[in-house]
Write an enzyme that holds these catalytic residues in place. Structure first.
Site, PDB file in Angstrom:
ATOM      1  N   PHE A 121       0.828  -1.218   0.000  1.00  0.00           N
ATOM      2  CA  PHE A 121       0.000   0.000   0.000  1.00  0.00           C
ATOM      3  C   PHE A 121       0.861   1.266   0.000  1.00  0.00           C
ATOM      4  O   PHE A 121       0.381   2.361   0.258  1.00  0.00           O
ATOM      5  CB  PHE A 121      -0.927   0.021   1.224  1.00  0.00           C
ATOM      6  N   SER A 122       2.146   1.086  -0.286  1.00  0.00           N
ATOM      7  CA  SER A 122       3.119   2.162  -0.095  1.00  0.00           C
ATOM      8  C   SER A 122       2.877   3.384  -0.990  1.00  0.00           C
ATOM      9  O   SER A 122       2.844   3.286  -2.218  1.00  0.00           O
ATOM     10  CB  SER A 122       4.508   1.591  -0.368  1.00  0.00           C
ATOM     11  N   ASN A 123       2.768   4.547  -0.347  1.00  0.00           N
ATOM     12  CA  ASN A 123       2.691   5.799  -1.102  1.00  0.00           C
ATOM     13  C   ASN A 123       4.008   6.075  -1.818  1.00  0.00           C
ATOM     14  O   ASN A 123       4.034   6.731  -2.854  1.00  0.00           O
ATOM     15  CB  ASN A 123       2.381   6.973  -0.165  1.00  0.00           C
TER      16      ASN A 123
END
Ligand SMILES: *Cc1c(COP(=O)(O)O)cnc(C)c1O
Length: 319
Positions: free
Chosen positions: A77-79
């Site tokens: 889910f890394s921005n």
């Protein structure tokens, strides 16, 4: 598309104007608190918030070294993964994302978008992923992937801290207390460097535990040999850990979004504002205090939690 250095340099040459918005509510009025929000989320729709700041000098360095491939690490889910993939598309870097854990199909919205932006994904089991900063492991990656510019997880390195420190030099409004959310602590460390011992920084950990206390001190020490005393880590607002949520977090976020017209995401900024309002309610700040909260962006992450929000369009970039 080949690397477009001119486009990259122009993109970062001048920071777009970052609006600062004053929030008004009965609670803030009653407690005598001035609350300002620095809208770093509006820097760019995809290279957003603190990831814009953290990538700036890294991408300029990669281009300077004539490296046309960026390799980095992140969770599903890394921005940061999202921002690197988007930057690759914008400027013509090839991008490789080493993702923690196993592949899940269909891909979640973050990874789906990264792939659409041209990122090649590889999955590392959790044990291998933990070796991400190990020089031997990195050497292996270079053998496997060739001449790559390696960006650590979350984008946190010295050049990232330099970029985040500029948030302070660009802030014209005066304040007493600055607030930010923390994952790796790189943004907080950069802000401390920018503050250089003045004002107070409140760091809201998005992760369980208090390891960020030592981590942030380590980051500033590596940067300039200093440990700063003008900051505090808030460890009570992680909601169970990284990317963990509870219904009361979503209901807070919905109220906040309705009341102030500012979107949040549940991994970082939702938790920070939840914590900040909780502290204000508990009289943690003297009446008359001006608080500046940094909206670090990351709104792409809302898509992974879309069931919890009414549908909204993504924010517009500053033109
Ligand atoms: C990545 C991220 C953070 C955490 O930044 P660190 O420098 O890793 O502490 C905070 N907020 C948002 C919105 C992010 O995307």
């Amino acid at each position: 598309m080949p690397l477009n250095k001119a486009c990259l340099q122009q993109f970062f040459e001048t920071t777009p104007h970052v609006p600062v918005q004053r929030l008004e509510s009965a609670l803030l009025q009653k407690k005598g608190i001035t609350l300002l929000v620095r809208r770093e989320d509006l820097l760019h729709p995809e290279v957003s918030g603190n990831k814009w700041r953290k990538l700036k000098y890294n991408l300029l360095a990669a281009a300077e070294q004539n490296t046309d491939t960026l390799l980095t690490f992140g969770g599903a889910f890394s921005n940061h993964i999202a921002a690197v993939a988007a930057a690759g598309k914008l400027f013509g870097f090839k991008t490789i994302g080493l993702i923690r854990g196993e592949a899940h199909f269909p891909l979640n919205p973050t990874l789906q978008k990264a792939v659409e932006n041209g990122m090649k994904l590889h999955y590392l089991d959790r044990e291998t992923f933990r070796r991400k900063n190990d020089p031997d492991f990195q050497e292996k990656l270079r053998q496997q992937f060739g001449n790559v510019y390696l960006i650590p997880e979350g984008g946190t390195n010295k050049l990232a801290l330099q970029g985040c420190a500029e948030i302070i030099s660009e802030t014209e409004e005066s304040f007493d207390v600055l607030c930010c959310s923390a994952g790796t602590g790189g943004t907080a460390a950069g802000l401390l460097i920018g503050l250089n011992g003045t004002k107070e920084l409140l760091v809201f950990s998005a992760l369980k535990g208090d390891f960020l206390q030592a981590e942030i001190n380590q980051l500033t020490t590596n940067y300039n040999g200093k440990i700063y005393a003008n900051w505090q880590l808030q460890t009570d607002y992680h909601f169970g850990g990284y990317a963990k949520t509870k219904p009361e977090l979503f209901s807070f976020m919905q109220d906040f979004e309705q009341q102030f017209g500012i979107l949040l995401e549940p991994v970082y900024t939702g938790k920070m504002f939840f914590g900040l309002f909780d502290l204000i309610r508990q009289d943690s700040f003297k009446p008359g205090t001006t608080i500046m909260a940094i909206h670090t962006g990351g709104l792409q992450g809302r898509a992974g939690f879309s069931g919890h929000f009414p549908t909204v369009s993504s924010p517009k970039a500053i033109s």
